[in-house]
Design a protein around this motif. Structure first.
Motif, PDB file in Angstrom:
ATOM      1  N   UNK A 378      11.601  -0.016  -8.000  1.00 11.09           N
ATOM      2  CA  UNK A 378      10.603   0.827  -7.300  1.00 11.09           C
ATOM      3  C   UNK A 378       9.379  -0.189  -6.598  1.00 11.09           C
ATOM      4  N   UNK A 379       8.800   0.295  -5.517  1.00  9.60           N
ATOM      5  CA  UNK A 379       8.150  -0.674  -4.856  1.00  9.60           C
ATOM      6  C   UNK A 379       7.145   0.146  -3.850  1.00  9.60           C
ATOM      7  N   UNK A 380       5.866  -0.061  -4.059  1.00  3.19           N
ATOM      8  CA  UNK A 380       5.147   0.628  -3.213  1.00  3.19           C
ATOM      9  C   UNK A 380       4.388  -0.118  -1.987  1.00  3.19           C
ATOM     10  N   UNK A 381       4.752   0.324  -0.839  1.00  6.71           N
ATOM     11  CA  UNK A 381       4.485  -0.530   0.401  1.00  6.71           C
ATOM     12  C   UNK A 381       2.903   0.014   0.720  1.00  6.71           C
ATOM     13  N   UNK A 382       1.999  -0.664   0.790  1.00 11.32           N
ATOM     14  CA  UNK A 382       0.746  -0.737   1.241  1.00 11.32           C
ATOM     15  C   UNK A 382       0.234  -1.092   2.604  1.00 11.32           C
ATOM     16  N   UNK A 383      -0.703  -0.945   3.008  1.00 10.28           N
ATOM     17  CA  UNK A 383      -1.364  -1.286   4.352  1.00 10.28           C
ATOM     18  C   UNK A 383      -0.963  -2.713   4.749  1.00 10.28           C
ATOM     19  N   UNK A 384      -1.469  -3.429   3.821  1.00  9.03           N
ATOM     20  CA  UNK A 384      -1.491  -4.850   4.031  1.00  9.03           C
ATOM     21  C   UNK A 384      -0.029  -5.380   3.953  1.00  9.03           C
ATOM     22  N   UNK A 385       0.934  -4.659   3.441  1.00 10.18           N
ATOM     23  CA  UNK A 385       2.207  -5.120   3.460  1.00 10.18           C
ATOM     24  C   UNK A 385       2.852  -4.911   4.800  1.00 10.18           C
ATOM     25  N   UNK A 386       2.560  -3.697   5.377  1.00 11.83           N
ATOM     26  CA  UNK A 386       3.259  -3.502   6.640  1.00 11.83           C
ATOM     27  C   UNK A 386       2.401  -3.932   7.851  1.00 11.83           C
ATOM     28  N   UNK A 387       1.226  -4.368   7.700  1.00  7.64           N
ATOM     29  CA  UNK A 387       0.449  -4.639   8.749  1.00  7.64           C
ATOM     30  C   UNK A 387       1.154  -5.894   9.739  1.00  7.64           C
ATOM     31  N   UNK A 388       1.872  -7.020   9.133  1.00  3.77           N
ATOM     32  CA  UNK A 388       2.307  -7.865   9.841  1.00  3.77           C
ATOM     33  C   UNK A 388       3.596  -7.474  10.632  1.00  3.77           C
ATOM     34  N   UNK A 389       4.196  -6.318  10.789  1.00  2.00           N
ATOM     35  CA  UNK A 389       5.274  -5.564  11.171  1.00  2.00           C
ATOM     36  C   UNK A 389       4.838  -5.184  12.485  1.00  2.00           C
ATOM     37  N   UNK A 390       5.674  -5.535  13.406  1.00  2.00           N
ATOM     38  CA  UNK A 390       5.507  -4.729  14.770  1.00  2.00           C
ATOM     39  C   UNK A 390       6.491  -3.768  14.965  1.00  2.00           C
ATOM     40  N   UNK A 391       5.883  -2.583  15.462  1.00  2.00           N
ATOM     41  CA  UNK A 391       6.792  -1.225  15.690  1.00  2.00           C
ATOM     42  C   UNK A 391       7.416  -1.600  16.953  1.00  2.00           C
ATOM     43  N   UNK A 392       8.765  -1.605  17.159  1.00  3.40           N
ATOM     44  CA  UNK A 392       9.473  -1.827  18.568  1.00  3.40           C
ATOM     45  C   UNK A 392       9.955  -0.251  19.079  1.00  3.40           C
ATOM     46  N   UNK A 393       9.908   0.699  18.209  1.00  2.00           N
ATOM     47  CA  UNK A 393      10.239   2.145  18.742  1.00  2.00           C
ATOM     48  C   UNK A 393      11.778   2.474  18.134  1.00  2.00           C
TER      49      UNK A 393
END
Length: 441
Positions: A378-393
């Motif tokens: 199990x893993x909870x992804x939080x705001x700070x975990x995904x913030x370094x990702x860039x959405x490309x569509x």
């Protein structure tokens, strides 16, 4: 032809997805799916001729019979085979071509033959042998055919199992036979161009290759590694040309015999269990079904493979999973089996912002496959975990995840264990590790 007739007590009509081994699937003009597979049966031989199944949704399968009356005479005479293995079915113009394999277990006295038909349902006509091999002669084992057509329109037969590795042999597009065949319809001994191999310390355990074009150019090679009955799993590598060289995420060539053989190739599917679900053991010998382009211009692609039951590894069946591509052109596989009409396909509706990744996930990580089943965590992804990702569509994300450069695809899926619509995630890290996940309620 040589034939072993079905036992009267065996209800092949009730097989469904079971007993489908080394499968490949095609879709006809009416939208019906046809599955072709090895003449395998968990309790022993039934008969030879290539098994056929049909489906309207790639989930529920009906056993349809056999493509051929038995093992064609030339294939039987060369190999002594009682059944046919690992068929490959492709359409060339208005004709369907089936490349079948004939061999016996543990031998490379083998042959790949060609049959044609006006439709997947047949009638299939055997045309003879395309490529052959002898056990006492070094080189590839002439089984496990796959046909790839490059951007120049050249046709290639990708083939091989264990022993001498995976090779590509050029075919005559007009006839379907090798361009260097000694005569019309006569087999060649190959071998062709070497694409992949493994060290003798692991018995050269590589087979079931499938080459497919990458979005934007180049090729990916999907291959199966290790023991058919226990540690079988799927790895990938990419190349600029269909003839290679194919390199994994870390840059190792699939012909590399110097690096640890467990470290060559990028693992995208292996034995695993999802919480509350069954153990899926030894998935492999995969083909890729590419659907016609959808309204968004993205043709759906599905990995078609066999898998064994963890509680009884003698039992095997076909399984289908979505195949997706990262933004930089690597194929990754859904953690969830395909659910047919319950799936959502329009890529324009796939997650478009990193906030959609926030939540509780059940993950499986494919790092260094072993004899053990990959267990979920199990893993909870939080705001700070995904913030370094860039959405490309279209569900694609790129950037840092846990400090590692990662390419990620997030898409709608059906949770087979919990019976609900959800999101699935599959991510490729810079170190070659692949993690797949399901968003939990």
């Amino acid at each position: 032809m040589t034939t072993t007739d079905p036992a009267a007590t065996i209800d092949t009509g009730g097989w469904g997805a079971r007993h489908a081994h080394d499968p490949t699937a095609v879709r006809d003009d009416e939208g019906t799916y046809w599955l072709f597979s090895t003449d395998a049966y968990a309790a022993g031989h039934v008969r030879g001729g290539v098994q056929i199944r049909r489906s309207d949704d790639l989930v529920t399968w009906q056993f349809h019979g056999w493509a051929l009356d038995g093992v064609p005479a030339a294939a039987a005479a060369w190999t002594g085979a009682e059944g046919l293995w690992a068929p490959e079915v492709v359409r060339v113009g208005d004709t369907w071509r089936m490349y079948y394999s004939a061999s016996t277990f543990g031998s490379r006295t083998s042959a790949i033959g060609l049959a044609t038909a006006p439709a997947p349902t047949g009638p299939w006509t055997d045309l003879g042998l395309v490529v052959t091999s002898r056990h006492e002669v070094d080189g590839p084992n002439a089984i496990d055919a796959n046909v790839a057509v490059d951007t120049d329109g050249r046709h290639w037969l990708v083939y091989g199992s264990f022993f001498g590795g995976i090779h590509a042999l050029e075919l005559d597009p007009a006839t379907g036979f090798a361009v260097d065949a000694p005569g019309p319809g006569e087999p060649t001994p190959g071998p062709g161009v070497l694409l992949a191999r493994r060290h003798v310390s692991v018995e050269g355990a590589i087979e079931g290759a499938f080459a497919l074009p990458r979005p934007g150019g180049g090729w990916a090679l999907v291959v199966s590694y290790d023991s058919l009955f226990s540690t079988y799993h799927v790895r990938v590598a990419v190349a600029d040309q269909v003839t290679g060289p194919y390199r994994d995420r870390l840059g190792h060539e699939l012909t590399d015999l110097e690096t640890d053989p467990a470290a060559v190739g990028t693992t995208v599917l292996a034995s695993h269990r999802l919480d509350g679900g069954p153990v899926w053991l030894a998935p492999g010998h995969a083909a890729v079904l590419t659907e016609p382009d959808g309204p968004q211009g993205h043709g759906r692609q599905l990995l078609v493979h066999h898998v064994r039951h963890g509680d009884d590894p003698t039992q095997h069946e076909v399984q289908v999973r979505r195949l997706v591509w990262t933004s930089d052109g690597w194929p990754l596989i859904s953690p969830q089996p395909w659910a047919g009409d319950l799936e959502r396909d329009d890529e324009s509706t796939w997650p478009s912002g990193v906030q959609e990744l926030v939540g509780d996930w059940e993950l499986v990580t494919y790092d260094r496959p072993s004899s053990t089943v990959v267990e979920p965590h199990a893993r909870r992804l939080q705001d700070e975990d995904v913030a370094p990702l860039t959405a490309l569509g279209h569900g694609r994300f790129s950037g840092l995840l846990d400090g590692s450069a990662t390419e990620c695809v997030v898409f709608p899926a059906w949770d087979a264990v919990r019976g609900r619509a959800t999101l699935a995630l599959t991510a490729l890290a810079a170190d070659g590790t692949v993690t797949c996940g399901t968003l939990l309620p």
